[in-house]
Design an enzyme around this catalytic site. Sequence first.
Site, mmCIF file in Angstrom:
data_model
loop_
_atom_site.group_PDB
_atom_site.id
_atom_site.type_symbol
_atom_site.label_atom_id
_atom_site.label_comp_id
_atom_site.label_asym_id
_atom_site.label_seq_id
_atom_site.Cartn_x
_atom_site.Cartn_y
_atom_site.Cartn_z
ATOM 1 N N CYS A 153 0.813 -1.225 0.000
ATOM 2 C CA CYS A 153 0.000 0.000 0.000
ATOM 3 C C CYS A 153 0.848 1.278 0.000
ATOM 4 C CB CYS A 153 -0.958 0.000 1.180
ATOM 5 S SG CYS A 153 -2.063 -1.423 1.196
ATOM 6 N N HIS A 162 -3.054 7.172 2.398
ATOM 7 C CA HIS A 162 -3.493 5.869 1.894
ATOM 8 C C HIS A 162 -4.889 5.581 2.433
ATOM 9 C CE1 HIS A 162 -3.974 1.750 1.012
ATOM 10 N NE2 HIS A 162 -3.803 1.351 2.259
ATOM 11 N N ASN A 217 -10.209 -0.195 -0.127
ATOM 12 C CA ASN A 217 -8.749 -0.052 -0.074
ATOM 13 C C ASN A 217 -8.167 -0.631 -1.362
ATOM 14 O OD1 ASN A 217 -6.010 -0.381 0.369
ATOM 15 N ND2 ASN A 217 -6.245 -1.134 2.468
HETATM 16 N N1 ACO Z 1 -18.709 -8.443 9.143
HETATM 17 C C1 ACO Z 1 -19.247 -8.710 10.343
HETATM 18 N N2 ACO Z 1 -18.508 -9.025 11.412
HETATM 19 C C2 ACO Z 1 -17.172 -9.070 11.270
HETATM 20 C C3 ACO Z 1 -16.541 -8.796 10.041
HETATM 21 C C4 ACO Z 1 -17.375 -8.474 8.961
HETATM 22 N N3 ACO Z 1 -16.874 -8.190 7.737
HETATM 23 N N4 ACO Z 1 -15.217 -8.925 10.213
HETATM 24 C C5 ACO Z 1 -15.001 -9.257 11.497
HETATM 25 N N5 ACO Z 1 -16.198 -9.356 12.137
HETATM 26 C C6 ACO Z 1 -16.434 -9.671 13.531
HETATM 27 C C7 ACO Z 1 -15.351 -10.547 14.138
HETATM 28 O O1 ACO Z 1 -15.596 -11.895 13.860
HETATM 29 C C8 ACO Z 1 -15.504 -10.226 15.609
HETATM 30 O O2 ACO Z 1 -16.581 -10.954 16.110
HETATM 31 P P1 ACO Z 1 -16.533 -11.559 17.601
HETATM 32 O O3 ACO Z 1 -16.439 -10.372 18.508
HETATM 33 O O4 ACO Z 1 -17.818 -12.297 17.702
HETATM 34 O O5 ACO Z 1 -15.309 -12.426 17.657
HETATM 35 C C9 ACO Z 1 -15.919 -8.753 15.609
HETATM 36 O O6 ACO Z 1 -16.399 -8.469 14.284
HETATM 37 C C10 ACO Z 1 -14.775 -7.823 15.941
HETATM 38 O O7 ACO Z 1 -13.645 -8.192 15.161
HETATM 39 P P2 ACO Z 1 -12.320 -7.381 15.238
HETATM 40 O O8 ACO Z 1 -11.329 -7.931 14.282
HETATM 41 O O9 ACO Z 1 -11.920 -7.247 16.684
HETATM 42 O O10 ACO Z 1 -12.830 -5.962 14.718
HETATM 43 P P3 ACO Z 1 -12.097 -4.595 14.716
HETATM 44 O O11 ACO Z 1 -12.848 -3.617 15.506
HETATM 45 O O12 ACO Z 1 -10.620 -4.729 14.969
HETATM 46 O O13 ACO Z 1 -12.265 -4.167 13.196
HETATM 47 C C11 ACO Z 1 -10.967 -4.029 11.190
HETATM 48 C C12 ACO Z 1 -11.669 -4.944 12.182
HETATM 49 C C13 ACO Z 1 -12.016 -3.141 10.519
HETATM 50 C C14 ACO Z 1 -10.276 -4.880 10.141
HETATM 51 C C15 ACO Z 1 -9.957 -3.151 11.966
HETATM 52 O O14 ACO Z 1 -9.109 -3.947 12.761
HETATM 53 C C16 ACO Z 1 -9.149 -2.322 11.053
HETATM 54 O O15 ACO Z 1 -9.609 -1.365 10.482
HETATM 55 N N6 ACO Z 1 -7.847 -2.672 10.877
HETATM 56 C C17 ACO Z 1 -7.012 -2.077 9.917
HETATM 57 C C18 ACO Z 1 -6.854 -3.065 8.840
HETATM 58 C C19 ACO Z 1 -6.829 -2.489 7.454
HETATM 59 O O16 ACO Z 1 -7.366 -1.449 7.161
HETATM 60 N N7 ACO Z 1 -6.204 -3.246 6.629
HETATM 61 C C20 ACO Z 1 -6.125 -2.894 5.254
HETATM 62 C C21 ACO Z 1 -4.843 -3.319 4.709
HETATM 63 S S1 ACO Z 1 -3.555 -2.583 5.541
HETATM 64 C C22 ACO Z 1 -3.230 -1.147 4.885
HETATM 65 O O17 ACO Z 1 -3.847 -0.756 3.956
HETATM 66 C C23 ACO Z 1 -2.154 -0.391 5.483
#
Ligand code: ACO
Length: 319
Positions: A113, A246, A276
Site C-alpha cells: 500500500c 493511503h 482499499n
Molecule cells: N462483518 C461482520 N462481522 C465481522 C466482520 C465483517 N466483515 N469482520 C469481522 N467481524 C467480527 C469478528 O468476527 C468479531 O466478532 P466476535 O467479537 O464475535 O469475535 C468482531 O467483528 C470484531 O472483530 P475485530 O477484528 O476485533 O474488529 P475490529 O474492531 O478490529 O475491526 C478491522 C476490524 C475493521 C479490520 C480493523 O481492525 C481495522 O480497520 N484494521 C485495519 C486493517 C486495514 O485497514 N487493513 C487494510 C490493509 S492494511 C493497509 O492498507 C495499510
Amino acid sequence: MNHIRLSGTGSALPARIVSNQELETFVDTSDTWIRERTGILQRHIAAEDETTSSLATRAGQAALIAAGLTPADIDLLIVATTTPDMVFPSTACIVQQALGMTGGIAFDLQAVCTGFVYGVATAERFMRAGGIRHALVIGAETFTRLLDWKDRSTCVLFGDGAGAVVLSMADQPGLLSSHLHADGNHVGTLCVPGAVRGGSITPAPFVHMDGQSVFKFAVRVMDEASREALAHNQLTVADVDWFIPHQANTRILGSTARKLGIDEQKVVVTVDRHGNTSAASIPLALDVAVRDGRVRRGALLLLAAVGGGFTWGSALIRY
Ligand code: ACO
C-alpha cells in the site's frame, strides 16, 4: 530546470461496483458492520478480462493527456503493484507495450500500500540524478483477486483500480521532498504468504492480516512520516491544503488526522467508494480531488502511506 512538478494525473476504475448489500448475499457480514468499522460503502471489482496492466494503462493514458504529453515523452515508467499480471515480465513492460512505448526505463515496484509513495520517491531520485525529463508513476491493483471471499475479516476491505501521475522537470518547485521507511520485522502481520512452487501457489494465495495491529501501526507511522515531511521543509500542518493519505479505512484516516492535528475537512477521502485499493489508493484519491476542483495549482499536498512489510512514507508536493 532543477525542480520536479506534478504535470498530470489520471485514474481508472473497473465498471462493476459491488455494494455492501451485495456482499451480504454471499458473506456473513452486514452493511452496518462494514460502514461502522471501515466507512466503506462500495468497491469496484475488475471484470474477468480486466488486468492490473489494463487499468494501469487507462490511468497512465489519462495522466499523459492531462500533462499534454505522449508516451514517447516518458523516460521512466514505474508501476507500483502487489498484483502484477504475471510473475514476469513486469507489469510496467506490459503497460509500455500497451502505450506504444519502445524506450526508456520501466520496472515494477513492490511496497504494497506504500507502493505509490515509494514510486514517486524513486522517480524523484532518478530525476534529481539527471537524464529523465518526464516520469510516469502508476499505482495499479487487482487486489480483490487476493481475497478469500469466505474470510469476512478481510474480503470486505479491498477494491480494484489504478491511479497515475506524470512528474516533469520544471523551473518551479513542485515535489518538495519524499521520505521512505521499512521494517521487515512485521512481515507476518499483513501478507499473502504464497509463492509459485512446482506449479501451484503455496502455502496460501490469500490476504492474511492482524487487523488491530495494522490499525495501530498505520496511525502511528502515517503521523510520523507526515511530520517528517513537514519538518524537512520547515512547514507546519497549518500550511497543508490537502492531506491525501493511503485509503485503508475511514477510522484510520480519522485517527491519523486527529493525531496529526489536521482539520478533517482537509482530508481527501475516497475509501467510502473505492475500498482499499492498495498502491492505487493515493493516486486515485489525488486524481478525484484534482478533477472535482478541490486540488488547484499552488495547493500544498501531503501524501502519507503505510503498507505490508511494514513499509511507510510520505511526500510533500506543491501542486
Ligand atoms: N462483518 C461482520 N462481522 C465481522 C466482520 C465483517 N466483515 N469482520 C469481522 N467481524 C467480527 C469478528 O468476527 C468479531 O466478532 P466476535 O467479537 O464475535 O469475535 C468482531 O467483528 C470484531 O472483530 P475485530 O477484528 O476485533 O474488529 P475490529 O474492531 O478490529 O475491526 C478491522 C476490524 C475493521 C479490520 C480493523 O481492525 C481495522 O480497520 N484494521 C485495519 C486493517 C486495514 O485497514 N487493513 C487494510 C490493509 S492494511 C493497509 O492498507 C495499510
